[in-house]
Write a protein that holds these residues in place. Structure first.
Motif, PDB file in Angstrom:
ATOM      1  N   SER A 311       1.007  -1.221  -0.076  1.00 48.87           N
ATOM      2  CA  SER A 311      -0.010  -0.004   0.009  1.00 48.87           C
ATOM      3  C   SER A 311       0.754   1.282  -0.012  1.00 48.87           C
ATOM      4  O   SER A 311       1.908   1.467   0.910  1.00 48.87           O
ATOM      5  CB  SER A 311      -0.882  -0.044   1.054  1.00 48.87           C
ATOM      6  N   GLY A 312       0.465   2.258  -0.978  1.00 52.57           N
ATOM      7  CA  GLY A 312       1.267   3.463  -0.959  1.00 52.57           C
ATOM      8  C   GLY A 312       2.674   3.348  -1.673  1.00 52.57           C
ATOM      9  O   GLY A 312       3.448   4.300  -1.511  1.00 52.57           O
ATOM     10  N   SER A 313       2.939   2.152  -2.248  1.00 49.39           N
ATOM     11  CA  SER A 313       4.408   1.930  -2.849  1.00 49.39           C
ATOM     12  C   SER A 313       4.352   2.814  -4.193  1.00 49.39           C
ATOM     13  O   SER A 313       5.582   3.053  -4.555  1.00 49.39           O
ATOM     14  CB  SER A 313       4.680   0.640  -2.985  1.00 49.39           C
ATOM     15  N   GLY A 314       3.598   3.380  -4.877  1.00 49.02           N
ATOM     16  CA  GLY A 314       3.539   3.932  -5.879  1.00 49.02           C
ATOM     17  C   GLY A 314       2.897   3.216  -7.132  1.00 49.02           C
ATOM     18  O   GLY A 314       2.872   2.067  -7.053  1.00 49.02           O
ATOM     19  N   HIS A 315       2.385   4.082  -8.171  1.00 51.91           N
ATOM     20  CA  HIS A 315       1.661   3.545  -9.373  1.00 51.91           C
ATOM     21  C   HIS A 315       0.760   2.583  -9.043  1.00 51.91           C
ATOM     22  O   HIS A 315       0.655   1.264  -9.300  1.00 51.91           O
ATOM     23  CB  HIS A 315       2.825   2.908 -10.198  1.00 51.91           C
ATOM     24  N   GLY A 316      -0.149   2.887  -8.069  1.00 51.37           N
ATOM     25  CA  GLY A 316      -1.211   2.075  -7.706  1.00 51.37           C
ATOM     26  C   GLY A 316      -0.958   0.738  -7.033  1.00 51.37           C
ATOM     27  O   GLY A 316      -1.297  -0.357  -7.255  1.00 51.37           O
ATOM     28  N   ASP A 317       0.113   0.838  -6.415  1.00 51.98           N
ATOM     29  CA  ASP A 317       0.804  -0.130  -5.337  1.00 51.98           C
ATOM     30  C   ASP A 317       1.611  -0.958  -6.031  1.00 51.98           C
ATOM     31  O   ASP A 317       1.917  -1.914  -5.532  1.00 51.98           O
ATOM     32  CB  ASP A 317      -0.368  -0.793  -4.508  1.00 51.98           C
ATOM     33  N   ALA A 318       1.906  -0.793  -7.484  1.00 50.58           N
ATOM     34  CA  ALA A 318       2.617  -1.781  -8.365  1.00 50.58           C
ATOM     35  C   ALA A 318       4.114  -1.740  -7.934  1.00 50.58           C
ATOM     36  O   ALA A 318       4.670  -2.738  -8.381  1.00 50.58           O
ATOM     37  CB  ALA A 318       2.060  -1.546  -9.990  1.00 50.58           C
ATOM     38  N   ASP A 319       4.768  -0.565  -7.620  1.00 50.30           N
ATOM     39  CA  ASP A 319       6.189  -0.482  -7.297  1.00 50.30           C
ATOM     40  C   ASP A 319       6.726  -1.629  -6.312  1.00 50.30           C
ATOM     41  O   ASP A 319       7.604  -2.395  -6.543  1.00 50.30           O
ATOM     42  CB  ASP A 319       6.527   0.995  -6.858  1.00 50.30           C
ATOM     43  N   TYR A 320       5.753  -1.851  -5.677  1.00 46.16           N
ATOM     44  CA  TYR A 320       6.154  -2.949  -4.587  1.00 46.16           C
ATOM     45  C   TYR A 320       6.550  -4.307  -5.242  1.00 46.16           C
ATOM     46  O   TYR A 320       7.740  -5.078  -4.928  1.00 46.16           O
ATOM     47  CB  TYR A 320       4.771  -3.080  -3.435  1.00 46.16           C
ATOM     48  N   TYR A 321       5.718  -4.528  -6.407  1.00 47.30           N
ATOM     49  CA  TYR A 321       5.915  -5.859  -7.071  1.00 47.30           C
ATOM     50  C   TYR A 321       7.199  -5.902  -7.646  1.00 47.30           C
ATOM     51  O   TYR A 321       7.916  -6.975  -7.866  1.00 47.30           O
ATOM     52  CB  TYR A 321       4.752  -6.252  -7.746  1.00 47.30           C
ATOM     53  N   THR A 322       7.766  -4.872  -8.191  1.00 40.81           N
ATOM     54  CA  THR A 322       9.059  -4.685  -9.052  1.00 40.81           C
ATOM     55  C   THR A 322      10.161  -5.129  -8.001  1.00 40.81           C
ATOM     56  O   THR A 322      11.122  -5.862  -8.501  1.00 40.81           O
ATOM     57  CB  THR A 322       9.406  -3.380  -9.615  1.00 40.81           C
ATOM     58  N   HIS A 323      10.121  -4.808  -6.898  1.00 39.48           N
ATOM     59  CA  HIS A 323      11.231  -5.003  -5.965  1.00 39.48           C
ATOM     60  C   HIS A 323      11.267  -6.592  -5.555  1.00 39.48           C
ATOM     61  O   HIS A 323      12.094  -7.119  -5.037  1.00 39.48           O
ATOM     62  CB  HIS A 323      11.299  -4.026  -4.740  1.00 39.48           C
ATOM     63  N   ILE A 324      10.109  -7.012  -5.240  1.00 35.47           N
ATOM     64  CA  ILE A 324       9.728  -8.100  -4.774  1.00 35.47           C
ATOM     65  C   ILE A 324      10.326  -9.192  -5.783  1.00 35.47           C
ATOM     66  O   ILE A 324      10.904 -10.183  -5.732  1.00 35.47           O
ATOM     67  CB  ILE A 324       8.283  -8.544  -4.264  1.00 35.47           C
ATOM     68  N   ALA A 325       9.829  -8.900  -7.090  1.00 37.03           N
ATOM     69  CA  ALA A 325      10.369  -9.825  -8.301  1.00 37.03           C
ATOM     70  C   ALA A 325      11.803 -10.036  -8.387  1.00 37.03           C
ATOM     71  O   ALA A 325      12.426 -10.840  -8.734  1.00 37.03           O
ATOM     72  CB  ALA A 325       9.558  -9.323  -9.609  1.00 37.03           C
ATOM     73  N   PHE A 326      12.430  -8.679  -8.298  1.00 42.10           N
ATOM     74  CA  PHE A 326      13.866  -8.620  -8.331  1.00 42.10           C
ATOM     75  C   PHE A 326      14.498  -9.313  -7.420  1.00 42.10           C
ATOM     76  O   PHE A 326      15.506 -10.187  -7.411  1.00 42.10           O
ATOM     77  CB  PHE A 326      14.315  -7.222  -8.199  1.00 42.10           C
ATOM     78  N   ARG A 327      13.958  -9.088  -6.033  1.00 43.12           N
ATOM     79  CA  ARG A 327      14.721 -10.065  -4.955  1.00 43.12           C
ATOM     80  C   ARG A 327      14.476 -11.432  -5.047  1.00 43.12           C
ATOM     81  O   ARG A 327      15.806 -12.140  -4.810  1.00 43.12           O
ATOM     82  CB  ARG A 327      13.938  -9.619  -3.805  1.00 43.12           C
ATOM     83  N   ASP A 328      13.639 -11.866  -5.339  1.00 42.95           N
ATOM     84  CA  ASP A 328      13.162 -13.569  -5.403  1.00 42.95           C
ATOM     85  C   ASP A 328      13.970 -13.835  -6.794  1.00 42.95           C
ATOM     86  O   ASP A 328      14.629 -15.179  -6.652  1.00 42.95           O
ATOM     87  CB  ASP A 328      11.829 -13.591  -5.659  1.00 42.95           C
ATOM     88  N   SER A 329      14.229 -13.139  -7.512  1.00 44.35           N
ATOM     89  CA  SER A 329      15.103 -13.851  -8.947  1.00 44.35           C
ATOM     90  C   SER A 329      16.326 -13.629  -8.434  1.00 44.35           C
ATOM     91  O   SER A 329      17.324 -14.732  -8.745  1.00 44.35           O
ATOM     92  CB  SER A 329      14.917 -12.750  -9.899  1.00 44.35           C
ATOM     93  N   VAL A 330      17.038 -12.600  -7.917  1.00 44.50           N
ATOM     94  CA  VAL A 330      18.445 -12.993  -7.339  1.00 44.50           C
ATOM     95  C   VAL A 330      18.470 -13.730  -6.248  1.00 44.50           C
ATOM     96  O   VAL A 330      19.697 -14.736  -6.200  1.00 44.50           O
ATOM     97  CB  VAL A 330      18.608 -11.390  -6.553  1.00 44.50           C
ATOM     98  N   PHE A 331      17.737 -14.206  -5.509  1.00 39.76           N
ATOM     99  CA  PHE A 331      17.670 -15.362  -4.443  1.00 39.76           C
ATOM    100  C   PHE A 331      17.371 -16.815  -5.108  1.00 39.76           C
ATOM    101  O   PHE A 331      17.709 -17.640  -4.569  1.00 39.76           O
ATOM    102  CB  PHE A 331      16.698 -15.092  -3.281  1.00 39.76           C
ATOM    103  N   GLY A 332      16.854 -16.495  -6.502  1.00 33.61           N
ATOM    104  CA  GLY A 332      16.805 -17.836  -7.265  1.00 33.61           C
ATOM    105  C   GLY A 332      15.531 -18.608  -6.676  1.00 33.61           C
ATOM    106  O   GLY A 332      15.303 -19.871  -7.409  1.00 33.61           O
ATOM    107  N   PRO A 336      12.343 -14.023 -12.982  1.00 32.19           N
ATOM    108  CA  PRO A 336      11.977 -12.525 -13.077  1.00 32.19           C
ATOM    109  C   PRO A 336      10.899 -12.156 -14.198  1.00 32.19           C
ATOM    110  O   PRO A 336      10.672 -12.885 -15.010  1.00 32.19           O
ATOM    111  CB  PRO A 336      13.267 -11.689 -13.590  1.00 32.19           C
ATOM    112  N   GLU A 337      10.070 -11.613 -13.369  1.00 26.67           N
ATOM    113  CA  GLU A 337       8.754 -11.107 -14.161  1.00 26.67           C
ATOM    114  C   GLU A 337       9.052 -10.475 -15.557  1.00 26.67           C
ATOM    115  O   GLU A 337       8.532 -10.555 -16.551  1.00 26.67           O
ATOM    116  CB  GLU A 337       7.792 -10.594 -13.404  1.00 26.67           C
TER     117      GLU A 337
END
Length: 390
Positions: A311-332, A336-337
């Protein structure tokens, strides 16, 4: 690795207002370094960060820092593609703001560097995570629209105050108040059509497709709404996809536009159509072939399954998902989405749309950057590969 040690490079309003706050609170990250070529921006940012964060005076110092696993590229310039490639070549993962690059050479360089280094490159394009985009993708995948004929999108963001900046602080200056020494910003120097990720990315996700050919046109090279801005008021591209659909994509930054309703999308098939709302007081609509009229829909930007921290991360709360997707990709733990190939699917058509305009609206073939594609043997790809091999 239980945390990604990340450096944030480029400390403009986007980084200060969104990236630094999110990377501070999203689990799995620790900010270890920052850098901006405008020294005052680095000093300002350090004042709001833990004392352990280092402020580097050069990008080379960031890439040489052993306490940096990944680089968040929040720069906005013609150099951002090369900077992403440099980070990958230095063995860093890259989480990059849009657009991915401003030249086809940089697109190839990023792809080849990511493959060779075995590092994650992800484009932080948010709109593909919007709830209605997933809804539309399911509708199209189920065949409910029949064969797709046309997808349209536009990004009309009236932003004259983003065209000039103070040469010392980097703060925005409205064109009407810009002095002779005010510098032109990235958005002023960039062909508007280069800024297509927020249009192309969600539509290509909905269609599960890629662009193969593009042709484009532009209004006059100097804004007629603001003659002090050496940029067209609007540019439009027509594209053909691998599955045979036509895309119509338009962008504008200098032409006056209402404060809301910057984004608009439509998908038309032989069995119906989907349309996003035109204004904040309008409703999205769906029409099914054989029925008399479109029906209002309850589609939204925000996802019903979003966790509280989105909530409130930006762009209709979508910014949050970019950071989660990158993190999970680096962790394997997840692919990546918006991986390096999908990122170039948004960058290359935009770059070549500008090339088309410069060539008098001549059609341009769009390369496929994926392994096994014949385009991997193109002169552009082989030239970049040779440069990197020496």
């Amino acid at each position: 690795m239980d945390r990604i040690r990340i450096a944030v490079v480029g400390l403009g309003p986007r980084a200060i207002g969104t990236w630094l706050p999110m990377l501070t609170v999203v689990p799995g990250y620790v900010i270890t370094a920052i850098h901006d070529p405008i020294a005052v921006r680095t000093r300002r940012a350090l004042d709001a960060l833990p004392a352990s964060v280092r402020g580097h005076d050069s990008y080379a110092a960031v890439l040489a820092d052993p306490d940096v696993d990944a680089v968040a590229l929040t720069v906005r310039s013609e150099h951002q593609g090369a900077m992403a490639a440099q980070a990958l070549e230095a063995g860093k993962h890259v989480h990059a703001e849009v657009p991915a690059a401003h030249s086809i050479e940089d697109c190839w360089r990023i792809v080849l560097a990511a493959e060779r280094a075995g590092r994650v490159y992800q484009l932080a394009e948010q709109t593909r995570y919007w709830s209605f985009v997933d809804d539309w993708r399911r509708i199209v995948a189920a065949g409910e629209l029949g064969d797709i004929s046309l997808a349209e999108a536009q990004y009309f963001h009236y932003l004259p105050e983003g065209m000039f900046a103070d040469p010392v602080t980097g703060d925005p200056v409205h064109p009407s108040a810009a002095s002779a020494d005010a510098r032109r910003t990235w958005s002023h120097r960039m062909p508007p059509i280069h800024y297509l990720p927020h249009s192309l990315s969600p539509m290509l996700k909905v269609l599960d497709d890629r662009v193969t050919e593009v042709v484009a046109m532009s209004t006059a090279p100097v804004s007629r709404a603001h003659p002090e801005i050496a940029q067209p008021d609007l540019q439009t591209a027509l594209m053909k996809t691998a599955r045979g659909a036509i895309l119509r994509m338009s962008t504008s930054f200098a032409q006056p536009h209402p404060e809301t309703g910057w984004h608009w999308y439509q998908v038309i098939g032989t069995g119906g159509r989907l349309e996003w709302r035109r204004t904040e007081t309008d409703q999205p609509r769906r029409w099914t072939a054989g029925t008399p009229a479109p029906v209002d829909q309850s589609w939204t930007y925000e996802r019903a399954d979003a966790p509280p921290e989105a909530s409130g991360s930006g762009h209709g709360d979508a910014d949050y998902y970019t950071h989660i997707a990158f993190r999970d990709s680096v962790f394997g733990v997840a692919e990546p989405e918006m991986d390096v190939y999908r990122a170039m699917d948004t960058a290359a058509p935009a770059i070549l749309a500008a090339t088309s305009i410069a060539a008098g609206s001549q059609p341009q073939a769009v390369p496929d950057f994926r392994p096994g594609s014949p385009d991997r043997q193109s002169p552009d790809a082989l030239r970049v590969s040779g440069v990197r091999d020496r």
